[in-house]
Write a protein that holds these residues in place. Structure first.
Motif, PDB file in Angstrom:
ATOM      1  N   GLN A  73       0.826  -1.213   0.000  1.00 52.86           N
ATOM      2  CA  GLN A  73       0.000   0.000   0.000  1.00 52.86           C
ATOM      3  C   GLN A  73       0.860   1.262   0.000  1.00 52.86           C
ATOM      4  O   GLN A  73       0.581   2.222  -0.730  1.00 52.86           O
ATOM      5  CB  GLN A  73      -0.938   0.003   1.212  1.00 52.86           C
ATOM      6  CG  GLN A  73      -2.114  -0.944   1.089  1.00 52.86           C
ATOM      7  CD  GLN A  73      -3.046  -0.828   2.299  1.00 52.86           C
ATOM      8  OE1 GLN A  73      -2.644  -0.343   3.354  1.00 52.86           O
ATOM      9  NE2 GLN A  73      -4.274  -1.275   2.133  1.00 52.86           N
ATOM     10  N   LEU A  74       1.903   1.264   0.826  1.00 57.27           N
ATOM     11  CA  LEU A  74       2.777   2.431   0.897  1.00 57.27           C
ATOM     12  C   LEU A  74       3.453   2.703  -0.441  1.00 57.27           C
ATOM     13  O   LEU A  74       3.533   3.849  -0.897  1.00 57.27           O
ATOM     14  CB  LEU A  74       3.839   2.226   1.986  1.00 57.27           C
ATOM     15  CG  LEU A  74       3.368   2.210   3.438  1.00 57.27           C
ATOM     16  CD1 LEU A  74       4.543   1.934   4.365  1.00 57.27           C
ATOM     17  CD2 LEU A  74       2.713   3.535   3.818  1.00 57.27           C
ATOM     18  N   LEU A  75       3.933   1.638  -1.082  1.00 60.59           N
ATOM     19  CA  LEU A  75       4.641   1.806  -2.349  1.00 60.59           C
ATOM     20  C   LEU A  75       3.701   2.178  -3.491  1.00 60.59           C
ATOM     21  O   LEU A  75       4.099   2.869  -4.434  1.00 60.59           O
ATOM     22  CB  LEU A  75       5.400   0.522  -2.699  1.00 60.59           C
ATOM     23  CG  LEU A  75       6.613   0.213  -1.808  1.00 60.59           C
ATOM     24  CD1 LEU A  75       7.165  -1.172  -2.123  1.00 60.59           C
ATOM     25  CD2 LEU A  75       7.707   1.256  -1.999  1.00 60.59           C
ATOM     26  N   SER A  76       2.466   1.710  -3.412  1.00 61.36           N
ATOM     27  CA  SER A  76       1.495   2.021  -4.472  1.00 61.36           C
ATOM     28  C   SER A  76       1.272   3.527  -4.600  1.00 61.36           C
ATOM     29  O   SER A  76       0.968   4.025  -5.683  1.00 61.36           O
ATOM     30  CB  SER A  76       0.161   1.322  -4.194  1.00 61.36           C
ATOM     31  OG  SER A  76       0.305  -0.077  -4.244  1.00 61.36           O
ATOM     32  N   ARG A  77       1.453   4.251  -3.513  1.00 56.41           N
ATOM     33  CA  ARG A  77       1.255   5.701  -3.530  1.00 56.41           C
ATOM     34  C   ARG A  77       2.338   6.416  -4.349  1.00 56.41           C
ATOM     35  O   ARG A  77       2.190   7.593  -4.673  1.00 56.41           O
ATOM     36  CB  ARG A  77       1.250   6.253  -2.107  1.00 56.41           C
ATOM     37  CG  ARG A  77       0.160   5.659  -1.223  1.00 56.41           C
ATOM     38  CD  ARG A  77       0.348   6.102   0.218  1.00 56.41           C
ATOM     39  NE  ARG A  77      -0.579   5.415   1.119  1.00 56.41           N
ATOM     40  CZ  ARG A  77      -0.515   5.489   2.451  1.00 56.41           C
ATOM     41  NH1 ARG A  77       0.432   6.226   3.018  1.00 56.41           N
ATOM     42  NH2 ARG A  77      -1.383   4.836   3.207  1.00 56.41           N
ATOM     43  N   LEU A  78       3.429   5.699  -4.650  1.00 54.03           N
ATOM     44  CA  LEU A  78       4.542   6.328  -5.365  1.00 54.03           C
ATOM     45  C   LEU A  78       4.446   6.162  -6.875  1.00 54.03           C
ATOM     46  O   LEU A  78       5.304   6.652  -7.604  1.00 54.03           O
ATOM     47  CB  LEU A  78       5.872   5.728  -4.876  1.00 54.03           C
ATOM     48  CG  LEU A  78       6.169   5.814  -3.372  1.00 54.03           C
ATOM     49  CD1 LEU A  78       7.474   5.101  -3.064  1.00 54.03           C
ATOM     50  CD2 LEU A  78       6.231   7.264  -2.915  1.00 54.03           C
ATOM     51  N   GLU A  79       3.422   5.452  -7.356  1.00 55.52           N
ATOM     52  CA  GLU A  79       3.360   5.107  -8.781  1.00 55.52           C
ATOM     53  C   GLU A  79       3.356   6.328  -9.700  1.00 55.52           C
ATOM     54  O   GLU A  79       3.872   6.275 -10.807  1.00 55.52           O
ATOM     55  CB  GLU A  79       2.122   4.241  -9.043  1.00 55.52           C
ATOM     56  CG  GLU A  79       2.271   2.818  -8.539  1.00 55.52           C
ATOM     57  CD  GLU A  79       1.113   1.930  -8.904  1.00 55.52           C
ATOM     58  OE1 GLU A  79       1.321   0.979  -9.681  1.00 55.52           O
ATOM     59  OE2 GLU A  79      -0.005   2.196  -8.418  1.00 55.52           O
ATOM     60  N   ASN A  80       2.782   7.433  -9.246  1.00 56.39           N
ATOM     61  CA  ASN A  80       2.693   8.621 -10.091  1.00 56.39           C
ATOM     62  C   ASN A  80       3.780   9.650  -9.787  1.00 56.39           C
ATOM     63  O   ASN A  80       3.720  10.775 -10.271  1.00 56.39           O
ATOM     64  CB  ASN A  80       1.311   9.273  -9.928  1.00 56.39           C
ATOM     65  CG  ASN A  80       0.194   8.351 -10.408  1.00 56.39           C
ATOM     66  OD1 ASN A  80       0.354   7.644 -11.405  1.00 56.39           O
ATOM     67  ND2 ASN A  80      -0.912   8.338  -9.688  1.00 56.39           N
ATOM     68  N   THR A  81       4.788   9.243  -8.988  1.00 53.18           N
ATOM     69  CA  THR A  81       5.898  10.148  -8.689  1.00 53.18           C
ATOM     70  C   THR A  81       6.855  10.177  -9.874  1.00 53.18           C
ATOM     71  O   THR A  81       7.316   9.121 -10.325  1.00 53.18           O
ATOM     72  CB  THR A  81       6.644   9.679  -7.423  1.00 53.18           C
ATOM     73  OG1 THR A  81       5.703   9.555  -6.347  1.00 53.18           O
ATOM     74  CG2 THR A  81       7.728  10.671  -7.044  1.00 53.18           C
ATOM     75  N   PRO A  82       7.178  11.350 -10.396  1.00 53.65           N
ATOM     76  CA  PRO A  82       7.996  11.451 -11.618  1.00 53.65           C
ATOM     77  C   PRO A  82       9.370  10.798 -11.506  1.00 53.65           C
ATOM     78  O   PRO A  82       9.855  10.204 -12.469  1.00 53.65           O
ATOM     79  CB  PRO A  82       8.130  12.975 -11.821  1.00 53.65           C
ATOM     80  CG  PRO A  82       6.980  13.566 -11.081  1.00 53.65           C
ATOM     81  CD  PRO A  82       6.725  12.670  -9.921  1.00 53.65           C
ATOM     82  N   GLU A  83      10.015  10.885 -10.335  1.00 51.36           N
ATOM     83  CA  GLU A  83      11.391  10.378 -10.204  1.00 51.36           C
ATOM     84  C   GLU A  83      11.458   8.863 -10.035  1.00 51.36           C
ATOM     85  O   GLU A  83      12.542   8.282 -10.032  1.00 51.36           O
ATOM     86  CB  GLU A  83      12.081  11.035  -8.992  1.00 51.36           C
ATOM     87  CG  GLU A  83      12.124  12.550  -9.027  1.00 51.36           C
ATOM     88  CD  GLU A  83      10.849  13.173  -8.506  1.00 51.36           C
ATOM     89  OE1 GLU A  83      10.039  12.419  -7.921  1.00 51.36           O
ATOM     90  OE2 GLU A  83      10.646  14.387  -8.703  1.00 51.36           O
ATOM     91  N   ILE A  84      10.330   8.209  -9.898  1.00 47.68           N
ATOM     92  CA  ILE A  84      10.305   6.779  -9.589  1.00 47.68           C
ATOM     93  C   ILE A  84      10.560   5.945 -10.843  1.00 47.68           C
ATOM     94  O   ILE A  84      10.046   6.229 -11.924  1.00 47.68           O
ATOM     95  CB  ILE A  84       8.948   6.384  -8.962  1.00 47.68           C
ATOM     96  CG1 ILE A  84       8.827   6.975  -7.561  1.00 47.68           C
ATOM     97  CG2 ILE A  84       8.778   4.873  -8.908  1.00 47.68           C
ATOM     98  CD1 ILE A  84       9.825   6.426  -6.565  1.00 47.68           C
ATOM     99  N   ASP A  85      11.381   4.884 -10.686  1.00 45.01           N
ATOM    100  CA  ASP A  85      11.566   3.894 -11.746  1.00 45.01           C
ATOM    101  C   ASP A  85      10.334   2.982 -11.718  1.00 45.01           C
ATOM    102  O   ASP A  85      10.240   2.075 -10.897  1.00 45.01           O
ATOM    103  CB  ASP A  85      12.848   3.097 -11.486  1.00 45.01           C
ATOM    104  CG  ASP A  85      13.176   2.123 -12.615  1.00 45.01           C
ATOM    105  OD1 ASP A  85      12.243   1.657 -13.303  1.00 45.01           O
ATOM    106  OD2 ASP A  85      14.364   1.811 -12.799  1.00 45.01           O
ATOM    107  N   THR A  86       9.398   3.217 -12.617  1.00 45.13           N
ATOM    108  CA  THR A  86       8.114   2.501 -12.576  1.00 45.13           C
ATOM    109  C   THR A  86       8.271   1.009 -12.832  1.00 45.13           C
ATOM    110  O   THR A  86       7.505   0.210 -12.304  1.00 45.13           O
ATOM    111  CB  THR A  86       7.141   3.104 -13.604  1.00 45.13           C
ATOM    112  OG1 THR A  86       7.752   3.102 -14.902  1.00 45.13           O
ATOM    113  CG2 THR A  86       6.775   4.529 -13.227  1.00 45.13           C
ATOM    114  N   VAL A  87       9.253   0.645 -13.640  1.00 42.87           N
ATOM    115  CA  VAL A  87       9.467  -0.786 -13.922  1.00 42.87           C
ATOM    116  C   VAL A  87       9.871  -1.519 -12.649  1.00 42.87           C
ATOM    117  O   VAL A  87       9.301  -2.561 -12.292  1.00 42.87           O
ATOM    118  CB  VAL A  87      10.541  -0.982 -15.014  1.00 42.87           C
ATOM    119  CG1 VAL A  87      10.849  -2.464 -15.197  1.00 42.87           C
ATOM    120  CG2 VAL A  87      10.069  -0.366 -16.330  1.00 42.87           C
TER     121      VAL A  87
END
Length: 256
Positions: A73-87
């Motif tokens: 749940q905590l990590l799911s909140r980061l999906e739309n963060t620009p700096e995140i490596d989505t893969v």
């Protein structure tokens, strides 16, 4: 400076405490898997028994599944963060989800297949006795220890493979908890530090980092509102005394 420091960890709930103990046991199995001498084999078998005993709690699977879901749940909140490596994020989320479902869907305790092995069941009884595991305790164990190293190694690797899921889950949980932290430099006056804690903060783990060139180690006391860290001068033969000088250290608050 933090890299050249000794890190002391204080778990703040039972699950993190179990995870830290498991981490120590798995690190030791990694070390002794390369030693297939008679005593090396005895040591790694004792480690397997210790892991099984630690995994005996009937509620552990449910707690692990809940913790994995929490991290997901905590990590799911980061999906739309620009700096995140989505893969990488999607891969990690899938790992967490798969492991959580594996614990929920499996029957019996973790490592149940090992609990059905008669030799290991006997060893769990006899290795608790000082000097246990002699030829007169369990002759079949003594016989197995005399087998070629490659045969013993193959068996041990098969047994350790039963812990693959719990080991991966353990590593993920501890890595995520440690990474989600705030680190601050602190001062201990005459070897003592105390501060107030916010009871609303979901602290999971505290990490105290002491420079290696300071001859002191911490003892950590926690209450609902206060954190106290008392540093002692290390001694083996005598009762330790409080470190008499001021010292700087780092404190990480892990809250994920």
């Amino acid at each position: 400076m933090i890299e050249n420091a000794i890190t002391y960890e204080q778990p703040l709930n039972e699950l993190i405490r179990v995870c830290l103990r498991l981490e120590q046991l798995f690190l030791q199995t990694d070390h002794y898997i390369t030693d297939m001498s008679l005593f090396g084999t005895r040591h790694i078998i004792a480690l397997i028994i210790n892991i099984l005993q630690l995994l005996d709690r009937p509620d552990l699977k449910a707690k692990l599944a809940k913790e994995l879901g929490h991290q997901q749940q905590l990590l799911s909140r980061l999906e739309n963060t620009p700096e995140i490596d989505t893969v990488k994020l999607k891969e990690l989320l899938k790992q967490l989800d798969d492991l959580s479902r594996r614990f929920i869907d499996s029957s019996g305790k973790i490592g149940q297949n090992l609990r059905d092995i008669e030799l290991l069941n006997n060893l769990r009884l006899h290795l608790a006795t000082p000097g246990g595991g002699c030829s007169f305790d369990i002759p079949v164990y003594y016989y197995w220890l005399q087998q070629p190293a490659e045969i013993r190694l193959e068996t041990i690797k098969t047994w350790l493979a039963e812990f693959n899921s719990i080991r991966l889950a353990n590593e993920l949980i501890l890595n995520l908890v440690r990474e989600e932290s705030k680190t601050q430099k602190k001062e201990a006056e005459n070897g003592f530090h105390q501060e107030m804690l916010d009871p609303q903060t979901n602290l999971r783990l505290l990490r105290v980092m002491v420079p290696r060139d300071i001859k002191a180690y911490p003892e950590i006391s926690l209450g609902r509102h206060f954190l106290s860290i008392r540093f002692y001068t290390p001694t083996i033969h005598e009762r330790p005394t409080q470190y008499p000088q001021n010292l700087s250290f780092w404190l990480s608050y892990c809250t994920s």
